[in-house]
Structure formats: structure tokens, C-alpha cells
Design a protein around this motif. Structure first.
Motif, PDB file in Angstrom:
ATOM      1  N   SER A  31       0.989  -1.143  -0.099  1.00 60.47           N
ATOM      2  CA  SER A  31      -0.276   0.090  -0.127  1.00 60.47           C
ATOM      3  C   SER A  31       0.919   1.285  -0.151  1.00 60.47           C
ATOM      4  N   LYS A  35       1.444   1.829  -7.255  1.00 51.27           N
ATOM      5  CA  LYS A  35       1.207   0.867  -8.152  1.00 51.27           C
ATOM      6  C   LYS A  35       0.034   1.773  -8.927  1.00 51.27           C
ATOM      7  N   ASP A  79      -6.271  -5.683   5.463  1.00 52.40           N
ATOM      8  CA  ASP A  79      -4.978  -5.862   4.730  1.00 52.40           C
ATOM      9  C   ASP A  79      -4.787  -7.731   4.660  1.00 52.40           C
ATOM     10  N   TYR A 107     -16.487   0.989  -4.570  1.00 52.09           N
ATOM     11  CA  TYR A 107     -16.392   0.798  -3.356  1.00 52.09           C
ATOM     12  C   TYR A 107     -16.212   2.287  -2.764  1.00 52.09           C
ATOM     13  N   HIS A 112     -16.757   2.556   4.131  1.00 53.90           N
ATOM     14  CA  HIS A 112     -16.238   1.296   4.061  1.00 53.90           C
ATOM     15  C   HIS A 112     -17.234   0.181   3.771  1.00 53.90           C
ATOM     16  N   ARG A 161       0.916   6.982   2.140  1.00 57.61           N
ATOM     17  CA  ARG A 161      -0.262   6.210   2.625  1.00 57.61           C
ATOM     18  C   ARG A 161      -1.051   7.375   3.748  1.00 57.61           C
ATOM     19  N   ARG A 164      -2.581  10.193   1.684  1.00 57.46           N
ATOM     20  CA  ARG A 164      -3.737   9.927   1.038  1.00 57.46           C
ATOM     21  C   ARG A 164      -4.988   9.534   1.826  1.00 57.46           C
ATOM     22  N   ARG A 171      -9.789  10.070   6.632  1.00 63.31           N
ATOM     23  CA  ARG A 171      -9.271   9.344   8.013  1.00 63.31           C
ATOM     24  C   ARG A 171      -8.434  10.296   8.756  1.00 63.31           C
ATOM     25  N   GLN A 179      -3.891   1.859  12.129  1.00 63.90           N
ATOM     26  CA  GLN A 179      -4.123   0.835  11.085  1.00 63.90           C
ATOM     27  C   GLN A 179      -2.789   0.288  10.493  1.00 63.90           C
TER      28      GLN A 179
HETATM   29  O1  C5P Z   1      -4.563   1.740  -2.647  1.00 70.40           O
HETATM   30  P1  C5P Z   1      -4.095   0.906  -1.625  1.00 70.40           P
HETATM   31  O2  C5P Z   1      -3.434  -0.461  -2.630  1.00 70.40           O
HETATM   32  O3  C5P Z   1      -3.088   1.367  -0.810  1.00 70.40           O
HETATM   33  O4  C5P Z   1      -5.370   0.133  -0.977  1.00 70.40           O
HETATM   34  C1  C5P Z   1      -5.139  -0.658  -0.068  1.00 70.40           C
HETATM   35  C2  C5P Z   1      -5.279  -0.210   1.008  1.00 70.40           C
HETATM   36  O5  C5P Z   1      -6.501   0.157   1.382  1.00 70.40           O
HETATM   37  C3  C5P Z   1      -5.101  -1.516   2.364  1.00 70.40           C
HETATM   38  O6  C5P Z   1      -3.935  -1.659   2.815  1.00 70.40           O
HETATM   39  C4  C5P Z   1      -6.309  -1.285   3.333  1.00 70.40           C
HETATM   40  O7  C5P Z   1      -5.742  -1.126   4.569  1.00 70.40           O
HETATM   41  C5  C5P Z   1      -6.997   0.061   2.874  1.00 70.40           C
HETATM   42  N1  C5P Z   1      -8.294   0.011   2.923  1.00 70.40           N
HETATM   43  C6  C5P Z   1      -8.878   0.848   4.163  1.00 70.40           C
HETATM   44  N2  C5P Z   1     -10.057   1.123   4.330  1.00 70.40           N
HETATM   45  C7  C5P Z   1     -11.065   0.009   3.523  1.00 70.40           C
HETATM   46  C8  C5P Z   1     -10.606  -0.863   2.751  1.00 70.40           C
HETATM   47  C9  C5P Z   1      -9.169  -0.721   2.328  1.00 70.40           C
HETATM   48  O8  C5P Z   1      -8.177   1.712   4.613  1.00 70.40           O
HETATM   49  N3  C5P Z   1     -12.378   0.290   3.918  1.00 70.40           N
END
Ligand code: C5P
Length: 245
Positions: A31, A35, A79, A107, A112, A161, A164, A171, A179
Motif C-alpha cells: 500500500s 502501483k 489487509d 467501493y 467502508h 499512505r 492519501r 481518516r 491501522q
Molecule cells: O490503494 P492501496 O493499494 O493502498 O489500497 C489498499 C489499502 O486500503 C489496504 O492496505 C487497506 O488497509 C486499505 N483499506 C482501508 N479501508 C477500507 C478498505 C481498504 O483503509 N475500507
């Protein structure tokens, strides 16, 4: 020619022109590794019609009301590989590969939850599948023509991260850090990093690595050219057999 007709039911034969066989690329990495930037670079540089980006972010499983409550206090493990519906992603990509349209869920990271929207994809020439678990599910990996792993230092991933999550995913700093240390990093060590072994190409640092990006793009262009030459050969064969009738 196995590409040409596929039985979809007892009395329906679907015509699959050989040029609809998409070229499928997987882009995995931690993450925040970059990517999405690598995937965008591929789209930009290829500049080919019908290039489709599928993010595994769209495939997070819906949560129960209790689970959603824990998610809002940053106590739900998003994760773990089981948080993502990789089977559904496999079905969607397989469907496109077989010449059928498919529907991708949409999504919401701030809720969530899956929204009530869906995206319909009617077909693709190039498909890019991007996500931390893009190279995890063997059946999905087996559909891919090129597997890429973006290898970026963990501190850079964390910095990206955090900004973002706070700027775009609704958040706060404390929750995002909690997290990260409870779920993101341990699962990265347990499950994500080892998927690098599945990759054909490892890109250190991501989209800024212009030499690696350049070499990767040249390879993809060569493969696409080969695909279109095969298509031309097929058309020639078809033409010849029609002339004989
Ligand atoms: O875009 P990226 O690959 O970073 O997205 C994956 C991340 O999104 C995961 O590491 C997960 O912790 C996070 N996630 C989140 N909340 C959600 C679903 C996924 O923070 N509801």
C-alpha cells in the motif's frame, strides 16, 4: 481455431474474434508503493484504445454492521487477503477474456462499503489489474500475460499512505497510524511481500524509475504488435478460405 467459437450454453455459440483476447497485466506492491502511478504510466504511454484499469480496491467484501463499526475505529483488518473478493475479480477478468461483458462493483473508502453503483465493461484490448493482492490468487495470476511488482521502501509507502488516507479517504492521523502498525505492516510482511516471487518484472521505486518504465513499455508494445500480427494472419487465412468457396 480455439479462439473463434466458445459454447456458452447448449444452444448458443458465442463468436470470439481473436483480437478481443485481451493482454492482461497485474501490478502488485505494498500500500502506497505507487502501483496506481505505474498503471497510469502504462495507460498513458501505450495510448491504446480499450485499455481498462481494474483496481482490487473495488473488490473489498461488504461488511456486517458490527464489522463496519470496528472499521470506523480502525480496528478492522482490511489487509488480510480474505478482506478482498479475489474470486469475484477472477470471474470478472475471465469473463472479459472470454469475450463477455462484466460488471465491477464500486467501493466507498469513507463508508467502508460497496456502493449501489456498478461499472460495466464491455470488452478490452489491454486490462491492468492493480492492488496489493494482484499477484496473490493463483487463478487470477494465471490469466495474466505480464506480472509486475512495484518495490518501494516502507517509509515512503507510509508517508504516501498517511497523506492519501487523510486527504482522500476521510481518516485522521492517529487512526491511520494505528491501522498501519496493527494491520497494514504485519500483513505486508506475512502475505504481500512474498508475491514478488510471482512477478516477471520488479520495479524499484515505482513510476519515477523511468528506465524500468521505458523497458516495460517497450516489452508491452512488442507483445501487442505480435498480437495484432497474429490477427492479420488470421484475417489472411479467413480471406483465403473465402476466396476458395
Ligand atoms: O490503494 P492501496 O493499494 O493502498 O489500497 C489498499 C489499502 O486500503 C489496504 O492496505 C487497506 O488497509 C486499505 N483499506 C482501508 N479501508 C477500507 C478498505 C481498504 O483503509 N475500507
Amino acid at each position: 481455431d480455439s479462439n473463434i467459437g466458445t459454447n456458452t450454453s447448449a444452444n448458443e455459440t458465442r463468436y470470439i474474434p481473436p483480437w478481443t483476447q485481451p493482454y492482461i497485466i497485474g501490478v502488485a506492491g505494498l500500500s502506497g508503493s505507487g502501483k496506481t502511478s505505474v498503471a497510469s504510466k502504462i495507460i498513458e504511454e501505450l495510448n491504446t484504445p480499450w485499455t481498462v484499469l481494474i483496481s482490487l480496491d473495488n473488490f473489498y467484501n461488504p461488511l456486517t454492521p458490527e464489522e463496519r463499526e470496528t472499521a470506523f475505529s480502525n480496528e478492522f483488518d482490511f489487509d488480510s487477503p480474505s478482506a478482498v473478493d479475489l474470486d469475484l475479480c477472477y470471474e470478472c477478468v475471465k469473463s472479459l477474456k472470454e469475450g463477455n461483458k462484466t460488471k465491477i462493483p464500486v467501493y466507498s473508502f469513507s463508508k467502508h462499503d460497496r456502493t449501489d453503483k456498478e461499472i460495466t465493461i464491455y470488452g478490452a484490448n489491454v486490462i491492468i489489474i492493480e492492488g496489493i493482492y494482484a499477484l496473490y490468487h493463483q487463478k487470477l495470476v494465471d490469466l495474466m500475460n505480464l506480472k509486475i511488482y512495484v518495490d518501494t521502501d516502507l517509509d515512503i509507502c507510509l508517508a504516501r499512505r498517511l497523506s492519501r488516507d487523510i486527504l482522500y479517504r476521510g481518516r485522521d492521523l492517529e487512526g491511520a497510524l494505528k491501522q498501519w502498525s496493527t494491520f497494514v505492516k504485519p500483513n505486508a510482511d506475512l502475505f504481500v511481500k512474498s508475491t514478488m516471487q510471482q512477478a516477471d518484472l520488479v520495479i524499484p521505486r515505482g513510476a519515477d524509475n523511468y528506465i524500468a518504465i521505458d523497458m516495460m513499455i517497450k516489452h508491452i508494445q512488442k507483445q501487442l504488435l505480435r498480437k495484432s500480427r497474429e490477427h492479420l494472419k488470421y484475417l489472411e487465412k479467413l480471406n483465403n478460405s473465402l476466396n476458395k468457396v
